[in-house]
Design an enzyme around this catalytic site. Structure first.
Site, mmCIF file in Angstrom:
data_model
loop_
_atom_site.group_PDB
_atom_site.id
_atom_site.type_symbol
_atom_site.label_atom_id
_atom_site.label_comp_id
_atom_site.label_asym_id
_atom_site.label_seq_id
_atom_site.Cartn_x
_atom_site.Cartn_y
_atom_site.Cartn_z
ATOM 1 N N GLY A 110 0.857 -1.189 0.000
ATOM 2 C CA GLY A 110 0.000 0.000 0.000
ATOM 3 C C GLY A 110 0.889 1.235 0.000
ATOM 4 N N THR A 122 1.135 5.323 0.481
ATOM 5 C CA THR A 122 0.429 6.516 0.964
ATOM 6 C C THR A 122 0.646 7.655 -0.032
ATOM 7 O OG1 THR A 122 2.336 7.287 2.242
ATOM 8 C CG2 THR A 122 0.745 5.922 3.407
ATOM 9 N N VAL A 157 4.137 -1.352 3.432
ATOM 10 C CA VAL A 157 3.606 -0.005 3.178
ATOM 11 C C VAL A 157 4.740 0.910 2.731
ATOM 12 C CG1 VAL A 157 2.434 1.975 4.238
ATOM 13 C CG2 VAL A 157 1.831 -0.341 4.957
ATOM 14 N N LYS A 158 4.427 1.728 1.733
ATOM 15 C CA LYS A 158 5.389 2.752 1.307
ATOM 16 C C LYS A 158 4.895 4.097 1.818
ATOM 17 C CE LYS A 158 6.947 5.042 -2.946
ATOM 18 N NZ LYS A 158 7.294 4.865 -4.357
ATOM 19 N N THR A 159 5.767 4.834 2.502
ATOM 20 C CA THR A 159 5.334 6.133 2.993
ATOM 21 C C THR A 159 6.502 7.113 3.011
ATOM 22 O OG1 THR A 159 3.956 7.211 4.644
ATOM 23 C CG2 THR A 159 5.726 5.834 5.497
#
Ligand code: R5P
Length: 294
Positions: A172, A174, A202-204
């Protein structure tokens, strides 16, 4: 049938050695099936538990952005230095050699161009096509707090369900919009929601203050997004700080391919991520490699 003529009678069952029972090395991924863990191992190096992903998917909404005008010329030579490539199926099929042996993280959401409301995305690739392309993971963008919030969550949850059927993890991503916050409070909310709703990692974005609370409150691995082009020392420092504060790697685009020495830069980023090389040393390495290339 096997040849029975020379069957050996003596056998060693190593009764004094307990069977190995090794936990999987990535946070929150211990209960995943073998296929998912195997694919995650194509992205996150087992020796360090971390990854350097090279993001080159920008064309899906921006067209031929600076540094990606010719992926065959500018990016293919960098691919051996990345642990995984993040890209679209169009670039994968048209431009990346099928002999490429590292992880592929396939962008699976899209729709609007840079001329429109970006949060209005839909799923743009079938999981079945991901299987055909032998991808290590699929990536989907989440617009938490944005206009397309619910649709983007729906996109991800559908992809996660399909991913579990196929054994393909989902990352996912962001998104940050013009009017969206960019602080630890926002990223804690976004990353936690994305993980709770099923993303396997998750990539943020990195934030200067309290980034460690973003990684600590997210139950699955976080990879740091690169963002706009920074001077090399600043980008290496940002990567170092993110890893030190709990990120399991980076997924950087412009800070690598828009550098005036992309190969030197990706190698320096690799040293920071996998060996925690201090940023000043990594910058020295970057300068040395850049000068050697000239
Ligand atoms: C990120 O949300 C998108 O996937 C981008 O196209 C890309 O990954 C951004 O990379 P960077 O900000 O490091 O250039």
């Amino acid at each position: 049938m096997a040849d029975l003529d020379s069957v050996k009678e003596s056998k060693n069952y190593y009764l004094d050695i307990p069977a190995r029972c090794q936990p999987f090395y990535l946070k929150g991924c211990g209960a995943l099936d073998w296929g998912m863990q195997n694919r995650l191992s194509q992205i996150f190096r087992p020796e360090s538990g971390r990854t350097v992903m090279l993001a080159v998917d920008h064309g899906y909404f921006q067209g031929p952005t600076s540094g990606l005008e010719r992926v065959d010329v500018n990016i293919v030579p960098l691919a051996p230095y990345a642990d995984a490539l993040m890209l679209t199926r169009g670039i994968l099929r048209s431009t990346i050699p099928s002999s490429y042996g590292r992880g592929i993280v396939m962008r699976a959401s899209g729709g609007p161009s840079v001329l429109r409301e970006l949060s209005n995305e839909q799923i743009a690739v079938d999981m079945e096509d991901g299987i055909r392309m032998n991808v290590a993971a699929m990536a989907v963008q989440l617009f938490i707090g944005g206009e397309g919030e619910t649709q983007s969550i729906y996109n991800m949850t559908r992809l996660v369900d399909a991913g579990y059927r196929a054994g393909i993890p989902v990352m996912g991503v962001t998104a940050v919009g013009k009017d969206m916050a960019r602080d630890a409070r926002y990223f804690r909310l976004a990353c936690r929601m994305i993980a709770e709703l099923g993303a396997n990692f998750v990539k943020t974005y990195y934030v200067e203050k309290d980034f460690e609370t973003v990684t600590a409150s997210c139950p699955v691995p976080i990879v740091m997004a690169g963002g706009k082009k920074l001077p090399e020392l600043d980008a290496l420092t940002m990567a170092y700080n993110a890893i030190n504060q709990g990120a399991a790697g980076v997924d950087m685009g412009r800070n690598i391919f828009q550098s005036d020495a992309p190969e030197a830069m990706i190698k320096a980023v690799g040293k920071v991520v996998h060996e925690l090389m201090p940023p000043k040393d990594a910058y020295e390495l970057f300068l040395t490699l850049r000068n050697e290339k000239k």
